[in-house]
Write a protein that holds these residues in place. Structure first.
Motif, PDB file in Angstrom:
ATOM      1  N   ILE A 137     -58.314 -15.804  22.138  1.00 19.18           N
ATOM      2  CA  ILE A 137     -57.598 -15.286  20.975  1.00 19.18           C
ATOM      3  C   ILE A 137     -56.295 -16.073  20.833  1.00 19.18           C
ATOM      4  N   PRO A 138     -56.266 -17.066  19.938  1.00 19.67           N
ATOM      5  CA  PRO A 138     -55.022 -17.818  19.710  1.00 19.67           C
ATOM      6  C   PRO A 138     -53.962 -16.906  19.082  1.00 19.67           C
ATOM      7  N   PRO A 139     -52.711 -17.372  18.989  1.00 17.38           N
ATOM      8  CA  PRO A 139     -51.665 -16.556  18.354  1.00 17.38           C
ATOM      9  C   PRO A 139     -52.090 -16.056  16.974  1.00 17.38           C
ATOM     10  N   ILE A 140     -51.674 -14.837  16.672  1.00 18.73           N
ATOM     11  CA  ILE A 140     -52.039 -14.166  15.424  1.00 18.73           C
ATOM     12  C   ILE A 140     -51.203 -14.730  14.269  1.00 18.73           C
ATOM     13  N   ASP A 141     -51.843 -14.956  13.127  1.00 22.66           N
ATOM     14  CA  ASP A 141     -51.155 -15.425  11.928  1.00 22.66           C
ATOM     15  C   ASP A 141     -50.621 -14.204  11.172  1.00 22.66           C
ATOM     16  N   LEU A 142     -49.294 -14.124  11.026  1.00 20.98           N
ATOM     17  CA  LEU A 142     -48.641 -13.003  10.337  1.00 20.98           C
ATOM     18  C   LEU A 142     -47.767 -13.523   9.197  1.00 20.98           C
ATOM     19  N   PRO A 143     -47.634 -12.754   8.114  1.00 20.37           N
ATOM     20  CA  PRO A 143     -46.692 -13.155   7.064  1.00 20.37           C
ATOM     21  C   PRO A 143     -45.254 -13.024   7.571  1.00 20.37           C
ATOM     22  N   ASP A 144     -44.333 -13.678   6.887  1.00 24.95           N
ATOM     23  CA  ASP A 144     -42.928 -13.696   7.313  1.00 24.95           C
ATOM     24  C   ASP A 144     -42.335 -12.299   7.491  1.00 24.95           C
ATOM     25  N   TYR A 145     -42.658 -11.371   6.599  1.00 28.99           N
ATOM     26  CA  TYR A 145     -42.035 -10.048   6.670  1.00 28.99           C
ATOM     27  C   TYR A 145     -42.456  -9.266   7.919  1.00 28.99           C
ATOM     28  N   LEU A 146     -43.553  -9.676   8.562  1.00 26.71           N
ATOM     29  CA  LEU A 146     -43.970  -9.024   9.809  1.00 26.71           C
ATOM     30  C   LEU A 146     -43.507  -9.796  11.045  1.00 26.71           C
ATOM     31  N   GLN A 147     -42.871 -10.932  10.851  1.00 27.68           N
ATOM     32  CA  GLN A 147     -42.389 -11.731  11.970  1.00 27.68           C
ATOM     33  C   GLN A 147     -40.917 -11.457  12.254  1.00 27.68           C
ATOM     34  N   GLN A 148     -40.516 -10.242  12.150  1.00 25.37           N
ATOM     35  CA  GLN A 148     -39.160  -9.813  12.474  1.00 25.37           C
ATOM     36  C   GLN A 148     -39.267  -8.486  13.206  1.00 25.37           C
ATOM     37  N   PRO A 149     -38.234  -8.076  13.914  1.00 22.33           N
ATOM     38  CA  PRO A 149     -38.380  -6.912  14.803  1.00 22.33           C
ATOM     39  C   PRO A 149     -38.446  -5.537  14.130  1.00 22.33           C
ATOM     40  N   ASN A 150     -37.977  -5.403  12.915  1.00 19.22           N
ATOM     41  CA  ASN A 150     -37.935  -4.088  12.287  1.00 19.22           C
ATOM     42  C   ASN A 150     -39.291  -3.680  11.735  1.00 19.22           C
ATOM     43  N   LEU A 151     -39.595  -2.392  11.853  1.00 21.75           N
ATOM     44  CA  LEU A 151     -40.789  -1.876  11.202  1.00 21.75           C
ATOM     45  C   LEU A 151     -40.557  -1.922   9.700  1.00 21.75           C
ATOM     46  N   VAL A 152     -41.624  -2.036   8.944  1.00 26.59           N
ATOM     47  CA  VAL A 152     -41.510  -2.098   7.493  1.00 26.59           C
ATOM     48  C   VAL A 152     -42.331  -0.979   6.866  1.00 26.59           C
ATOM     49  N   MET A 153     -41.939  -0.615   5.656  1.00 25.39           N
ATOM     50  CA  MET A 153     -42.690   0.363   4.871  1.00 25.39           C
ATOM     51  C   MET A 153     -42.767  -0.170   3.444  1.00 25.39           C
ATOM     52  N   ARG A 154     -43.930  -0.043   2.864  1.00 25.63           N
ATOM     53  CA  ARG A 154     -44.082  -0.495   1.489  1.00 25.63           C
ATOM     54  C   ARG A 154     -43.738   0.644   0.559  1.00 25.63           C
TER      55      ARG A 154
END
Length: 193
Positions: A49-66
């Motif tokens: 399992i190579p590193p997971i591809d994530l969008p920029d908004y998920l590559q930061q430490p804070n949880l997000v909510m839409r």
């Protein structure tokens, strides 16, 4: 006497203005379950399992909510305790190495299956849903065969709060792992025929 009274009153008013609200404590969350001794079924198949591809908004430490109107809200006091991509990778390795599977995770391998995971959406929504979507690619190293498949999961939150969202997000990764296992089994059947 009046001077002492005014001085005391003014001091009290100023002291009241200087009282600030306490800042909430930051809450940290992990996707991984508590560590347990795991049985790993050994087989001829290995999963890389190579590193997971994530969008920029998920590559930061804070949880997000839409929120509404395509807005993403970053939580100020709710953060991932570890890199989200690394956490997802560990969860998938654990899920794919469960004894019910004919697979096992490896750091490196020569004749193995590579699992590439690209996540586009992974968050709770303001209206009480949790979303997980993206695509995975299974690549048979020995035959250079690839299968890419999109995935989409949406489930209602069972309770409010970021803590409950993380619990639900972890369950959705289990659903994704099951979908990947099913596809791997289909590919093995096709190989045998």
């Amino acid at each position: 006497m009046i001077k002492v009274f005014l001085t005391t009153l003014l001091s009290t008013l100023l002291a009241g203005c200087s009282v600030t609200e306490s800042v909430p404590e930051i809450q940290y969350y992990l996707l991984d379950a508590m560590p347990t001794e795991q049985e790993i079924k050994l087989s001829t198949k290995q999963i890389n399992i190579p590193p997971i591809d994530l969008p920029d908004y998920l590559q930061q430490p804070n949880l997000v909510m839409r929120g509404e109107q395509q807005q993403m809200h970053m939580a100020r006091y709710h953060s991932w305790a570890d890199n989200l991509g690394d956490s997802i990778r560990r969860v998938m390795a654990i899920e794919l190495s469960q004894p019910t599977s004919d697979t096992n995770k490896a750091n490196t391998c020569s004749p193995c299956v590579n699992l590439y995971l690209s996540i586009q959406h992974f968050y709770p929504t303001q209206d009480g849903q949790v979303i997980l979507s993206g695509e995975f690619t299974i690549e048979q190293s020995s035959q250079m065969k690839k299968h890419t498949q999109p995935f989409f999961f949406s489930q209602p939150l069972k309770a409010s709060g970021y803590g409950q969202s993380v619990v639900q997000m972890r369950k959705m990764l289990s659903l994704l792992a099951n979908q990947i296992k099913e596809q791997m089994v289909k590919q093995v059947k096709v190989e045998k025929n």
